[in-house]
Design a protein around this motif. Structure first.
Motif, PDB file in Angstrom:
ATOM      1  N   UNK A 182     -10.925  -5.410  16.659  1.00  0.00           N
ATOM      2  CA  UNK A 182     -10.389  -6.341  17.485  1.00  0.00           C
ATOM      3  C   UNK A 182      -9.028  -6.529  16.829  1.00  0.00           C
ATOM      4  N   UNK A 183      -8.775  -6.583  15.490  1.00  0.00           N
ATOM      5  CA  UNK A 183      -7.467  -6.708  14.873  1.00  0.00           C
ATOM      6  C   UNK A 183      -6.554  -5.735  15.367  1.00  0.00           C
ATOM      7  N   UNK A 184      -7.081  -4.682  15.311  1.00  0.00           N
ATOM      8  CA  UNK A 184      -6.242  -3.279  15.681  1.00  0.00           C
ATOM      9  C   UNK A 184      -5.817  -3.488  17.179  1.00  0.00           C
ATOM     10  N   UNK A 185      -6.705  -3.995  18.206  1.00  0.00           N
ATOM     11  CA  UNK A 185      -6.284  -4.015  19.392  1.00  0.00           C
ATOM     12  C   UNK A 185      -5.296  -5.199  19.490  1.00  0.00           C
ATOM     13  N   UNK A 186      -5.666  -6.281  18.996  1.00  0.00           N
ATOM     14  CA  UNK A 186      -4.428  -7.687  19.034  1.00  0.00           C
ATOM     15  C   UNK A 186      -2.856  -6.563  18.620  1.00  0.00           C
ATOM     16  N   UNK A 187      -2.938  -5.971  17.442  1.00  0.00           N
ATOM     17  CA  UNK A 187      -1.569  -5.429  17.303  1.00  0.00           C
ATOM     18  C   UNK A 187      -1.275  -4.418  18.444  1.00  0.00           C
ATOM     19  N   UNK A 188      -2.286  -3.676  19.209  1.00  0.00           N
ATOM     20  CA  UNK A 188      -1.686  -2.837  20.128  1.00  0.00           C
ATOM     21  C   UNK A 188      -1.254  -3.515  21.413  1.00  0.00           C
ATOM     22  N   UNK A 189      -2.020  -4.897  21.737  1.00  0.00           N
ATOM     23  CA  UNK A 189      -1.426  -5.688  22.738  1.00  0.00           C
ATOM     24  C   UNK A 189       0.158  -6.095  22.312  1.00  0.00           C
ATOM     25  N   UNK A 190       0.317  -6.689  21.227  1.00  0.00           N
ATOM     26  CA  UNK A 190       1.600  -7.009  20.970  1.00  0.00           C
ATOM     27  C   UNK A 190       2.711  -5.891  20.984  1.00  0.00           C
ATOM     28  N   UNK A 191       2.322  -4.635  20.627  1.00  0.00           N
ATOM     29  CA  UNK A 191       3.372  -3.534  20.860  1.00  0.00           C
ATOM     30  C   UNK A 191       3.340  -3.277  22.217  1.00  0.00           C
ATOM     31  N   UNK A 192       2.415  -3.357  22.841  1.00  0.00           N
ATOM     32  CA  UNK A 192       2.608  -2.907  24.483  1.00  0.00           C
ATOM     33  C   UNK A 192       3.373  -4.003  25.091  1.00  0.00           C
ATOM     34  N   UNK A 194      -0.922   0.979   9.038  1.00  0.00           N
ATOM     35  CA  UNK A 194      -1.655   0.409   7.961  1.00  0.00           C
ATOM     36  C   UNK A 194      -3.190   0.186   8.571  1.00  0.00           C
ATOM     37  N   UNK A 195      -3.271  -0.548   9.614  1.00  0.00           N
ATOM     38  CA  UNK A 195      -4.669  -0.827  10.010  1.00  0.00           C
ATOM     39  C   UNK A 195      -5.521   0.136  10.430  1.00  0.00           C
ATOM     40  N   UNK A 196      -4.813   1.182  10.955  1.00  0.00           N
ATOM     41  CA  UNK A 196      -5.489   2.457  11.440  1.00  0.00           C
ATOM     42  C   UNK A 196      -5.900   3.227  10.323  1.00  0.00           C
ATOM     43  N   UNK A 197      -5.076   3.320   9.087  1.00  0.00           N
ATOM     44  CA  UNK A 197      -5.471   4.157   8.040  1.00  0.00           C
ATOM     45  C   UNK A 197      -6.836   3.344   7.237  1.00  0.00           C
ATOM     46  N   UNK A 198      -6.783   1.967   7.264  1.00  0.00           N
ATOM     47  CA  UNK A 198      -7.827   1.187   6.471  1.00  0.00           C
ATOM     48  C   UNK A 198      -9.066   1.291   7.331  1.00  0.00           C
ATOM     49  N   UNK A 199      -9.013   1.369   8.787  1.00  0.00           N
ATOM     50  CA  UNK A 199     -10.067   1.637   9.711  1.00  0.00           C
ATOM     51  C   UNK A 199     -10.917   3.040   9.072  1.00  0.00           C
ATOM     52  N   UNK A 200     -10.015   4.115   9.240  1.00  0.00           N
ATOM     53  CA  UNK A 200     -10.445   5.524   9.236  1.00  0.00           C
ATOM     54  C   UNK A 200     -10.919   5.780   7.769  1.00  0.00           C
ATOM     55  N   UNK A 201     -10.360   5.124   6.641  1.00  0.00           N
ATOM     56  CA  UNK A 201     -10.885   5.268   5.564  1.00  0.00           C
ATOM     57  C   UNK A 201     -11.833   4.640   5.066  1.00  0.00           C
ATOM     58  N   UNK A 202     -12.013   3.518   5.607  1.00  0.00           N
ATOM     59  CA  UNK A 202     -13.211   2.511   5.239  1.00  0.00           C
ATOM     60  C   UNK A 202     -14.321   2.321   6.371  1.00  0.00           C
ATOM     61  N   UNK A 203     -14.367   3.348   7.227  1.00  0.00           N
ATOM     62  CA  UNK A 203     -15.226   3.511   8.488  1.00  0.00           C
ATOM     63  C   UNK A 203     -16.654   3.120   8.022  1.00  0.00           C
ATOM     64  N   UNK A 204     -17.158   3.839   7.130  1.00  0.00           N
ATOM     65  CA  UNK A 204     -18.468   3.875   6.823  1.00  0.00           C
ATOM     66  C   UNK A 204     -18.760   2.535   6.310  1.00  0.00           C
ATOM     67  N   UNK A 205     -17.952   1.801   5.379  1.00  0.00           N
ATOM     68  CA  UNK A 205     -18.149   0.465   4.441  1.00  0.00           C
ATOM     69  C   UNK A 205     -18.091  -0.508   5.652  1.00  0.00           C
ATOM     70  N   UNK A 244       0.881  -1.305  -0.085  1.00  0.00           N
ATOM     71  CA  UNK A 244       0.032   0.043   0.180  1.00  0.00           C
ATOM     72  C   UNK A 244       0.848   1.331  -0.206  1.00  0.00           C
ATOM     73  N   UNK A 245       0.268   2.167  -0.514  1.00  0.00           N
ATOM     74  CA  UNK A 245       1.009   3.572  -0.388  1.00  0.00           C
ATOM     75  C   UNK A 245       1.608   3.946   1.180  1.00  0.00           C
ATOM     76  N   UNK A 246       0.499   3.640   1.996  1.00  0.00           N
ATOM     77  CA  UNK A 246       1.102   3.825   3.366  1.00  0.00           C
ATOM     78  C   UNK A 246       2.374   3.111   3.719  1.00  0.00           C
ATOM     79  N   UNK A 247       2.591   1.978   3.380  1.00  0.00           N
ATOM     80  CA  UNK A 247       3.688   1.082   3.412  1.00  0.00           C
ATOM     81  C   UNK A 247       4.638   1.926   3.073  1.00  0.00           C
ATOM     82  N   UNK A 248       4.824   2.180   1.567  1.00  0.00           N
ATOM     83  CA  UNK A 248       6.003   3.084   1.059  1.00  0.00           C
ATOM     84  C   UNK A 248       6.239   4.212   1.691  1.00  0.00           C
ATOM     85  N   UNK A 249       5.331   4.995   2.290  1.00  0.00           N
ATOM     86  CA  UNK A 249       5.436   6.153   3.109  1.00  0.00           C
ATOM     87  C   UNK A 249       6.058   5.930   4.579  1.00  0.00           C
TER      88      UNK A 249
END
Length: 580
Positions: free
Chosen positions: A237-247, A214-225, A128-133
């Motif tokens: 829940x997938x975002x929270x799992x990443x946050x737990x791993x990061x913590x 990447x997940x946060x960008x997907x979440x915010x851009x596709x919130x309505x969908x 994704x473009x966010x990964x290159x950034x």
């Protein structure tokens, strides 16, 4: 002999150290300022201890009725000298080294931008473009600590340990050897030991942060969908799992860094206590004076400043290593995706370029179906083709093949009878120009953005190009004229203005093959009609490929000789001549 892990780390960081080495003079000067600050701190504490002790002993001697004297001016001046030197050198060091780091960041980003610019569309489509950034910003920001937080502080601390141990050995050899053994052991742990203990967690932190962004960008851009399809909770829940791993990784790194800081303080404390004990024994037998006995452990105590920054920096060495590995992978991807062999040197004859696609297949990595399948067509030099098709039909893939941003999975693309991969790079970029759907504008002036088409263009040519796209009057009314900045991504311009500015830039290029992807998108019908008339005259004598959804939507591109329609990567018309 380094083990495989260390050898791998050295290999990983070597390309980036070579890039830093281009500014060797500045790096050495910055390290020298750091060393001067540490030396001034040691001198200040040691001389202060000597002076206080010598003053006290002189006072005691005078109180006992003995004859004694002490020159207070020389040590007093020395103390002031060290104090001022330490303050000034620290300020200059921070200013100078941060300026150096900003220069290094520019070097690193420039190199990485060049690497990314050399990647083909097939490689770019894998992320994704966010990964290159993320590569261009977060990874580079991580690498900037290679000098300022890792190499320079560790080198300065090691040199300070060696010099101080040598100086202690001049007064008391045993004290020098003990200090060297204890402090060198501490230095090895605070660098290699901390790096080893924090390697896995710090590398995992880099990967988790990338996944979280990447997940946060997907979440915010596709919130309505996500809300509409009832997937919001699962995605969260997938975002929270990443946050737990990061913590978990952050907590592990914090514990390792805290352990390192405690060991640094313990090592310095144990060393000055050992030196004090040895110095006291020497003083007891008359081998040392009292002031020197006090000076020696205080000098060791001042080393705490040099060692204090090492635990945190080396605990996070894995992040630096992971960033370097990811950027090295980009370099390798550029080599693998290079579409032009080194021997490519053919140059087509001047004039319009003919086009030939011969059974071309194109398959993107991971795609469910090919972007192009068995595509065959030709366009004689100087003619104009309208390639129609819905979004995703493969029109943009054709443009990327014609500009050699992609190579076909099968088949061959020719320009004027020459295989496109055999054409000289500079000649191809000079002879082929493309107006894409998204016009890339930089946060610079109108003139600078236009001169991307022709760096040598004078202002008269710039105004002529703007006049052809009906932007000259608008630009003349601006207070700064051609010097007006367009904003990041051209955000100060409307969509139509940005589109026409991109077209004006292409006009300055004077190519022989012109690819125009939806050239009149975002323009009202009267403006599009006037531009089409002007464009028709300029395109005379050039080969042209129009990429459009369908003809007759707003204004038909001028002078079409042939129309083809793509349906899911396959030609679905016979491509007959439509000029009559």
């Amino acid at each position: 002999m380094p083990d495989a892990r260390e050898a791998s780390l050295i290999t990983t960081l070597r390309p980036w150290w070579r890039l830093l080495d281009r500014r060797r003079g500045r790096l050495l000067a910055g390290a020298g300022l750091m060393l001067l600050t540490v030396a001034a701190g040691i001198g200040l504490l040691a001389l202060s201890g000597w002076f206080i002790t010598a003053t006290a002993m002189t006072g005691l001697a005078l109180a006992a009725g003995l004859t004694a004297g002490l020159d207070v001016y020389v040590p007093g001046g020395g103390i002031r000298f060290f104090a001022v030197t330490r303050t000034v050198s620290r300020y200059v060091e921070r200013l100078y080294n941060h300026d150096t780091v900003l220069r290094l960041l520019a070097d690193l980003r420039g190199r990485l931008f060049g690497v990314m610019a050399g990647l083909d569309g097939r490689t770019l489509s894998r992320r994704r473009a966010s990964d290159w950034l993320d590569r261009l910003t977060a990874d580079i920001d991580t690498l900037d600590g290679l000098y300022l937080r890792l190499v320079a502080p560790a080198g300065v601390a090691l040199l300070a340990i060696l010099v101080l141990s040598g100086l202690l050995a001049l007064w008391l050899p045993r004290a020098g050897l003990v200090a060297l053994a204890l402090l060198l052991s501490a230095w090895l742990w605070l660098t290699l030991g901390q790096a080893r203990r924090g390697m896995t967690a710090s590398r995992g932190q880099v990967e988790a942060l990338e996944a979280l962004r990447g997940r946060l960008l997907e979440h915010l851009r596709g919130l309505a969908e996500l809300e509409a399809y009832g997937s919001l909770a699962a995605h969260r829940s997938r975002i929270e799992a990443i946050e737990r791993r990061l913590q978990v990784d952050q907590w592990r790194l914090a514990r390792v860094a805290a352990l390192g800081s405690a060991l640094a303080g313990l090592a310095v404390g144990a060393t000055w206590l050992a030196v004090l004990g040895l110095a006291a024994l020497a003083w007891e037998v008359g081998a040392l004076s009292g002031p020197v006995m006090v000076l020696m452990p205080l000098a060791v105590m001042a080393l705490n400043e040099a060692l204090a920054a090492l635990p945190m920096a080396f605990t996070r060495l894995g992040a630096t290593r992971a960033a370097a590995e990811r950027l090295n992978a980009l370099e390798a991807a550029r080599v693998q995706s290079a579409v032009v062999p080194r021997a490519a040197s053919e140059v087509p004859l001047r004039g319009p370029l003919g086009i030939s696609f011969e059974a071309v297949d194109l398959h993107y990595p991971g795609a469910l179906q090919p972007a192009l399948s068995g595509l065959s067509f030709s366009l004689p030099a100087g003619r104009r083709l309208a390639l129609c098709g819905a979004s995703g039909a493969g029109k943009s893939s054709v443009a990327q093949l014609l500009t050699r941003q992609l190579i076909p999975s099968a088949g061959r693309v020719r320009l004027s009878g020459m295989p496109i991969e055999a054409i000289d790079e500079a000649a191809l970029r000079r002879r082929v120009a493309c107006l894409t759907q998204r016009v890339e504008l930089f946060d610079d002036s109108l003139a600078a953005n236009l001169r991307l088409g022709d760096p040598e263009a004078d202002e008269a040519r710039l105004w002529r190009a703007l006049s052809m796209v009906e932007l000259a009057g608008w630009a003349q009314a601006l207070p700064e004229g051609l010097a007006t900045r367009v904003g990041e991504g051209g955000r100060r311009l409307s969509g139509g203005q940005a589109r026409r500015l991109g077209l004006a830039r292409l006009l300055l290029r004077e190519p022989d093959l012109v690819i125009l992807d939806e050239p009149f998108a975002g323009l009202d019908a009267p403006t599009a009609a006037r531009l089409a008339a002007r464009l028709d005259e300029w395109l005379s004598g050039r080969s042209v490929v129009y990429l459009v959804h369908q003809l007759g939507e707003v204004v038909d591109p001028p002078g079409i000789d042939r129309r083809l329609t793509l349906c899911e990567g396959v030609l679905c018309t016979d491509g007959q001549d439509v000029s009559g």
